[in-house]
Design a protein around this motif. Structure first.
Motif, PDB file in Angstrom:
ATOM      1  N   SER A 274      12.240  45.434 -18.408  1.00  0.00           N
ATOM      2  CA  SER A 274      11.402  45.221 -19.589  1.00  0.00           C
ATOM      3  C   SER A 274      10.475  46.401 -19.903  1.00  0.00           C
ATOM      4  N   ARG A 275      10.139  47.208 -18.905  1.00  0.00           N
ATOM      5  CA  ARG A 275       9.219  48.342 -19.113  1.00  0.00           C
ATOM      6  C   ARG A 275       9.948  49.632 -18.739  1.00  0.00           C
ATOM      7  N   ASN A 276      10.476  50.320 -19.739  1.00  0.00           N
ATOM      8  CA  ASN A 276      11.270  51.518 -19.448  1.00  0.00           C
ATOM      9  C   ASN A 276      11.156  52.625 -20.489  1.00  0.00           C
ATOM     10  N   LYS A 277      10.363  52.418 -21.525  1.00  0.00           N
ATOM     11  CA  LYS A 277      10.261  53.404 -22.609  1.00  0.00           C
ATOM     12  C   LYS A 277       9.449  54.634 -22.173  1.00  0.00           C
ATOM     13  N   ILE A 278       9.815  55.784 -22.758  1.00  0.00           N
ATOM     14  CA  ILE A 278       9.090  57.037 -22.555  1.00  0.00           C
ATOM     15  C   ILE A 278       8.747  57.611 -23.920  1.00  0.00           C
ATOM     16  N   ILE A 279       7.495  57.992 -24.116  1.00  0.00           N
ATOM     17  CA  ILE A 279       7.073  58.653 -25.353  1.00  0.00           C
ATOM     18  C   ILE A 279       6.971  60.154 -25.109  1.00  0.00           C
ATOM     19  N   ILE A 280       7.562  60.904 -26.047  1.00  0.00           N
ATOM     20  CA  ILE A 280       7.501  62.365 -26.015  1.00  0.00           C
ATOM     21  C   ILE A 280       7.383  62.851 -27.455  1.00  0.00           C
ATOM     22  N   GLU A 281       6.839  64.036 -27.646  1.00  0.00           N
ATOM     23  CA  GLU A 281       6.788  64.561 -29.013  1.00  0.00           C
ATOM     24  C   GLU A 281       8.164  65.053 -29.431  1.00  0.00           C
ATOM     25  N   ALA A 282       8.535  64.823 -30.681  1.00  0.00           N
ATOM     26  CA  ALA A 282       9.794  65.357 -31.210  1.00  0.00           C
ATOM     27  C   ALA A 282       9.733  66.881 -31.168  1.00  0.00           C
ATOM     28  N   GLY A 283      10.850  67.500 -30.846  1.00  0.00           N
ATOM     29  CA  GLY A 283      10.877  68.954 -30.770  1.00  0.00           C
ATOM     30  C   GLY A 283      10.214  69.494 -29.528  1.00  0.00           C
TER      31      GLY A 283
ATOM     32  N   GLU B 186      17.952  54.748 -26.568  1.00  0.00           N
ATOM     33  CA  GLU B 186      17.222  53.475 -26.620  1.00  0.00           C
ATOM     34  C   GLU B 186      15.873  53.543 -25.918  1.00  0.00           C
ATOM     35  N   VAL B 187      15.726  54.475 -24.999  1.00  0.00           N
ATOM     36  CA  VAL B 187      14.549  54.501 -24.127  1.00  0.00           C
ATOM     37  C   VAL B 187      13.525  55.559 -24.533  1.00  0.00           C
ATOM     38  N   ILE B 188      14.005  56.732 -24.954  1.00  0.00           N
ATOM     39  CA  ILE B 188      13.090  57.834 -25.291  1.00  0.00           C
ATOM     40  C   ILE B 188      12.621  57.701 -26.733  1.00  0.00           C
ATOM     41  N   VAL B 189      11.311  57.607 -26.907  1.00  0.00           N
ATOM     42  CA  VAL B 189      10.691  57.467 -28.229  1.00  0.00           C
ATOM     43  C   VAL B 189      10.108  58.826 -28.625  1.00  0.00           C
ATOM     44  N   GLU B 190      10.655  59.430 -29.672  1.00  0.00           N
ATOM     45  CA  GLU B 190      10.186  60.740 -30.119  1.00  0.00           C
ATOM     46  C   GLU B 190       9.206  60.593 -31.284  1.00  0.00           C
ATOM     47  N   LEU B 191       8.033  61.167 -31.110  1.00  0.00           N
ATOM     48  CA  LEU B 191       6.999  61.112 -32.146  1.00  0.00           C
ATOM     49  C   LEU B 191       7.152  62.283 -33.099  1.00  0.00           C
ATOM     50  N   LYS B 192       7.283  61.978 -34.396  1.00  0.00           N
ATOM     51  CA  LYS B 192       7.433  63.007 -35.413  1.00  0.00           C
ATOM     52  C   LYS B 192       6.211  63.040 -36.328  1.00  0.00           C
ATOM     53  N   PRO B 193       5.860  64.226 -36.818  1.00  0.00           N
ATOM     54  CA  PRO B 193       4.756  64.306 -37.779  1.00  0.00           C
ATOM     55  C   PRO B 193       5.078  63.510 -39.042  1.00  0.00           C
TER      56      PRO B 193
ATOM     57  N   ASN C  15       5.029  61.206 -21.624  1.00  0.00           N
ATOM     58  CA  ASN C  15       5.300  62.490 -20.971  1.00  0.00           C
ATOM     59  C   ASN C  15       5.431  63.574 -22.044  1.00  0.00           C
ATOM     60  N   MET C  16       4.298  64.113 -22.469  1.00  0.00           N
ATOM     61  CA  MET C  16       4.250  65.072 -23.565  1.00  0.00           C
ATOM     62  C   MET C  16       3.801  66.440 -23.063  1.00  0.00           C
TER      63      MET C  16
ATOM     64  N   HIS D 165      -2.839  54.010 -20.249  1.00  0.00           N
ATOM     65  CA  HIS D 165      -3.313  53.110 -19.195  1.00  0.00           C
ATOM     66  C   HIS D 165      -3.670  51.734 -19.755  1.00  0.00           C
ATOM     67  N   SER D 166      -4.140  51.690 -20.987  1.00  0.00           N
ATOM     68  CA  SER D 166      -4.543  50.407 -21.582  1.00  0.00           C
ATOM     69  C   SER D 166      -3.373  49.452 -21.771  1.00  0.00           C
ATOM     70  N   VAL D 167      -2.144  50.006 -21.826  1.00  0.00           N
ATOM     71  CA  VAL D 167      -0.959  49.141 -21.967  1.00  0.00           C
ATOM     72  C   VAL D 167      -0.153  49.083 -20.672  1.00  0.00           C
ATOM     73  N   GLY D 168      -0.729  49.608 -19.599  1.00  0.00           N
ATOM     74  CA  GLY D 168      -0.064  49.531 -18.299  1.00  0.00           C
ATOM     75  C   GLY D 168       0.926  50.633 -18.022  1.00  0.00           C
ATOM     76  N   ALA D 169       0.876  51.709 -18.804  1.00  0.00           N
ATOM     77  CA  ALA D 169       1.795  52.840 -18.616  1.00  0.00           C
ATOM     78  C   ALA D 169       1.064  54.000 -17.945  1.00  0.00           C
ATOM     79  N   LEU D 170       1.813  55.047 -17.593  1.00  0.00           N
ATOM     80  CA  LEU D 170       1.251  56.247 -16.992  1.00  0.00           C
ATOM     81  C   LEU D 170       1.325  57.406 -17.984  1.00  0.00           C
ATOM     82  N   ALA D 171       0.564  58.465 -17.698  1.00  0.00           N
ATOM     83  CA  ALA D 171       0.538  59.633 -18.578  1.00  0.00           C
ATOM     84  C   ALA D 171       0.684  60.907 -17.761  1.00  0.00           C
ATOM     85  N   GLY D 172       1.693  61.711 -18.121  1.00  0.00           N
ATOM     86  CA  GLY D 172       1.905  62.995 -17.477  1.00  0.00           C
ATOM     87  C   GLY D 172       2.128  64.075 -18.524  1.00  0.00           C
ATOM     88  N   PHE D 173       1.795  65.318 -18.189  1.00  0.00           N
ATOM     89  CA  PHE D 173       1.851  66.388 -19.183  1.00  0.00           C
ATOM     90  C   PHE D 173       2.502  67.656 -18.622  1.00  0.00           C
TER      91      PHE D 173
END
Length: 428
Positions: A125-134, A156-163, A190-191, A212-220
């Protein structure tokens, strides 16, 4: 900070250099030459210049190797067995961390993979990763392969953030909104800390708090932030980070990376990791027994002994940074990049040849400005290089320029402006 009334004049640039408290550090570096003349080197975001002191630092270790051979590991000044410790004071200052939270080791992509083993632990249930597009390609490849390793589909898992439409950079509010939207499906943000293509500096504190507020981790990935901007990784409660040392840290092509792991994980010996003997308890390392016992803090992620010659070159630059101070360099960076921005806007005007896509807000960028070339394409870049400007071309149409405060001058910026003026007339 208060900015001067910038002027497009050599006298103004020379006055700024004379008043610059960081000006002496320029003489600590070797500059390349283009067509027989000293280059206007704005490419520290790809490879930093060589400190003149590197040669003596390397020669010292070569002498130790020649005179001591294997005994150099435990005898002589700066015995190799503990060589990683020498860089910790400088690294802790640069990254805003405790010394036990940082260690120099491996290369950046290797470290990203090792850290993902520990900090990307997807569930059904918890497997998504957010990264910036490009994102930088190596980061994209690393994430894709890590996701596949867990039997998941990257699409399905990697969410790319676009401007937003018509914008070049991400808005912090949009990043935070996406984190909230993903909620309890989000495993990791992971941005980049500072985006390599646009030069945008992300709000790592706000992003970490939101994760952290949604129970995830942050790495850079701090490849373009290390040695460029002051960092407060511990206070921002970043979970993990890694970087390279060959860009703004001026440690030599392909040289050693480093990692940061927040101290809250130091007492988690059962945290999954790929182990190696140099991460094993230092007091028991040479007992050569089974049963991995990780060292305290970031050192517990080490795999193998340090590359002594690489660490020597790294230390040569770190010693310069400790003398200069990253906060002092940041102050100069505001002024130096601000001057470049002023001259580009003044000269390019309404020509339509180029557009600065890096955020205008000084607090949302480092020293780099990314220029979107609308007319002329790579011919513009080639024209600049012909006249001695060493920048960086990125497909399809961006030139990155990074006036680095440790060794670039205001006169460098002025000289570039003169070349820019000539090229605008040619390509407008």
């Amino acid at each position: 900070m208060q900015f001067p009334n910038y002027q497009y004049s050599e006298a103004f640039a020379q006055k700024m250099d004379q008043e610059d408290p960081m000006r002496k550090f320029r003489n600590e570096f070797l500059f390349p030459r283009v067509n027989g003349k000293e280059a206007i080197y704005f490419c520290g975001n790809s490879l930093g210049l060589q400190p003149k002191s590197v040669k003596s630092y390397l020669e010292k270790e070569l002498e130790n190797w020649g005179n001591l051979a294997v005994d150099g590991h435990f005898h002589g000044e700066d015995a190799w067995y503990h060589i990683r410790k020498k860089s910790k004071p400088a690294l802790s200052e640069l990254f805003g961390a405790h010394e036990h939270e940082v260690v120099a080791m491996n290369n950046l992509s290797v470290n990203l993979h090792l850290l993902m083993v520990s900090f990307y632990r997807p569930t059904k249930s918890r497997n998504k990763i957010i990264i910036e597009a490009g994102a930088f390609p190596s980061d994209q490849y690393m994430l894709e392969s890590q996701v596949k390793f867990h039997g998941l589909n990257p699409a399905e898992v990697i969410v790319e953030l676009k401007p937003r439409e018509g914008e070049h950079t991400l808005r912090t509010e949009d990043i935070l909104a996406e984190i909230k939207k993903q909620g309890n499906t989000l495993a990791l943000v992971n941005m980049a800390g500072l985006q390599y293509y646009t030069g945008q500096l992300f709000d790592m504190k706000a992003i970490s708090q939101a994760a952290h507020s949604v129970g995830a981790l942050a790495g850079f990935d701090l490849a373009h932030a290390a040695g460029n901007i002051p960092l407060k990784l511990h206070d921002w409660e970043v979970d993990f980070a890694t970087w390279c040392s060959y860009k703004y840290l001026n440690s030599g092509p392909g040289n050693v990376s480093g990692i940061y792991v927040h101290e809250k994980y130091a007492e988690s010996p059962d945290l999954p990791r790929f182990a190696g003997w140099w991460g094993h308890d230092e007091g028991q390392r040479f007992l050569m027994e089974k049963g991995f016992i990780p060292m305290h803090g970031a050192d517990g992620w080490q795999l193998a002994n340090s590359n002594v010659l690489a660490m020597a070159a790294h230390q040569a630059s770190l010693d310069i940074f400790q003398e200069a101070g990253i906060e002092n360099l940041r102050k100069k960076s505001f002024l130096l990049t601000g001057y470049l921005e002023f001259l580009i806007k003044k000269i390019s005007g309404e020509s339509g040849v180029l557009e600065i896509i890096t955020p205008e807000n000084q607090l949302e960028r480092g020293c780099q400005l990314s220029l979107h070339i609308h007319r002329g394409g790579k011919a513009v870049f080639d024209e600049w290089y012909k006249h001695g400007v060493v920048g960086d071309w990125r497909n399809p149409n961006v030139i990155r320029l990074a006036p680095t405060p440790l060794y670039n001058s205001f006169e460098d910026v002025f000289r570039f402006a003169q070349i820019l003026e000539q090229s605008i007339e040619k390509f407008a």
